[in-house]
Design a protein around this motif. Structure first.
Motif, PDB file in Angstrom:
ATOM      1  N   LEU A  51      -4.464  11.819 138.040  1.00 20.21           N
ATOM      2  CA  LEU A  51      -3.454  11.412 139.007  1.00 20.21           C
ATOM      3  C   LEU A  51      -2.742  10.171 138.485  1.00 20.21           C
ATOM      4  N   MET A  52      -1.405  10.206 138.564  1.00 19.13           N
ATOM      5  CA  MET A  52      -0.596   9.023 138.249  1.00 19.13           C
ATOM      6  C   MET A  52       0.496   8.937 139.302  1.00 19.13           C
ATOM      7  N   TYR A  53       0.610   7.761 139.898  1.00 14.38           N
ATOM      8  CA  TYR A  53       1.679   7.583 140.881  1.00 14.38           C
ATOM      9  C   TYR A  53       2.185   6.150 140.853  1.00 14.38           C
ATOM     10  N   GLY A  54       3.455   5.997 141.220  1.00 20.06           N
ATOM     11  CA  GLY A  54       4.072   4.689 141.323  1.00 20.06           C
ATOM     12  C   GLY A  54       4.240   4.317 142.778  1.00 20.06           C
ATOM     13  N   THR A  55       4.054   3.061 143.106  1.00 19.48           N
ATOM     14  CA  THR A  55       4.247   2.560 144.463  1.00 19.48           C
ATOM     15  C   THR A  55       5.374   1.533 144.431  1.00 19.48           C
ATOM     16  N   ILE A  56       6.362   1.727 145.303  1.00 22.32           N
ATOM     17  CA  ILE A  56       7.460   0.774 145.403  1.00 22.32           C
ATOM     18  C   ILE A  56       6.945  -0.416 146.213  1.00 22.32           C
ATOM     19  N   ALA A  62      20.078  -0.208 145.180  1.00 24.06           N
ATOM     20  CA  ALA A  62      20.790   1.068 145.323  1.00 24.06           C
ATOM     21  C   ALA A  62      21.706   1.291 144.129  1.00 24.06           C
ATOM     22  N   VAL A  63      21.092   1.636 143.007  1.00 20.92           N
ATOM     23  CA  VAL A  63      21.788   1.932 141.754  1.00 20.92           C
ATOM     24  C   VAL A  63      21.190   3.230 141.225  1.00 20.92           C
ATOM     25  N   LEU A  90      14.963   3.255 146.512  1.00 18.99           N
ATOM     26  CA  LEU A  90      13.666   3.580 147.117  1.00 18.99           C
ATOM     27  C   LEU A  90      13.148   2.375 147.888  1.00 18.99           C
ATOM     28  N   LEU A  91      12.551   2.646 149.030  1.00 19.50           N
ATOM     29  CA  LEU A  91      12.094   1.595 149.935  1.00 19.50           C
ATOM     30  C   LEU A  91      10.655   1.187 149.643  1.00 19.50           C
ATOM     31  N   SER A 108       8.350  10.367 147.472  1.00 22.95           N
ATOM     32  CA  SER A 108       8.021  10.471 148.895  1.00 22.95           C
ATOM     33  C   SER A 108       8.888   9.506 149.681  1.00 22.95           C
ATOM     34  N   ALA A 109       9.160   9.852 150.897  1.00 25.91           N
ATOM     35  CA  ALA A 109       9.891   8.948 151.786  1.00 25.91           C
ATOM     36  C   ALA A 109       8.926   8.518 152.871  1.00 25.91           C
TER      37      ALA A 109
END
Length: 159
Positions: A51-56, A62-63, A90-91, A108-109
């Motif tokens: 598993l690899m994921y990024g977290t904002i 907004a670019v 992304l938020l 994901s939103a």
């Protein structure tokens, strides 16, 4: 080596040679730049990424900025793990899931992945796991990697 291990009772008839260990490595928080940047360095032997994921962490500017993930072995050819996902605006709290099959990463939103569990484990040779951003953005994110060693001396460090 830090990580999770399944342990057995001393009198158990199960073969401990089949016990597998997953390890977690947390990446360093950063602001995207228009570049290919190593986020994890694999040394000592191959690994299997589960598993690899990024977290904002803070909202990204907004670019228009596509995000991709590749592996760059010290010997061999760079391979695509996840093609472009749009990182525009992304938020904080949004996530980017790398499925490992070479298709677009999932962003994901408000709902975290309903498809979680459909990713593909992938093997990484000694070298780098790289993240590519098409444009620089304000804001920050970090990546998490859950992996399994395929050699006794396999290791991963955040770059």
């Amino acid at each position: 080596m830090a990580g999770w291990s399944f342990l057995r009772h001393r009198e158990s008839p199960y073969n401990t040679d089949l016990v597998r260990t997953w390890t977690h490595t947390r990446g360093i928080a950063y602001s995207p730049t228009a570049a290919t940047v190593a986020k994890f360095v694999v040394t000592g032997g191959d690994i299997m990424v589960h598993l690899m994921y990024g977290t904002i962490l803070t909202t990204l500017e907004a670019v228009a900025s596509n995000v991709s993930v590749t592996t760059n072995p010290t010997t061999g050819t760079t391979g695509t793990v996840a093609t472009t996902a749009e990182g525009n605006g992304l938020l904080a709290g949004n996530m980017i899931l790398v499925e490992g099959d070479g298709t677009a990463a999932i962003v994901s939103a408000t709902v975290k992945w309903s498809v979680l569990g459909t990713w593909v484990p992938w093997i990484v040779n000694i070298g780098d796991i790289e993240v590519i951003h098409a444009a620089a953005q304000t804001g920050s994110l970090r990546w998490d990697l859950f992996w399994e060693p395929l050699a006794s001396n396999s290791a991963v460090a955040a770059a």
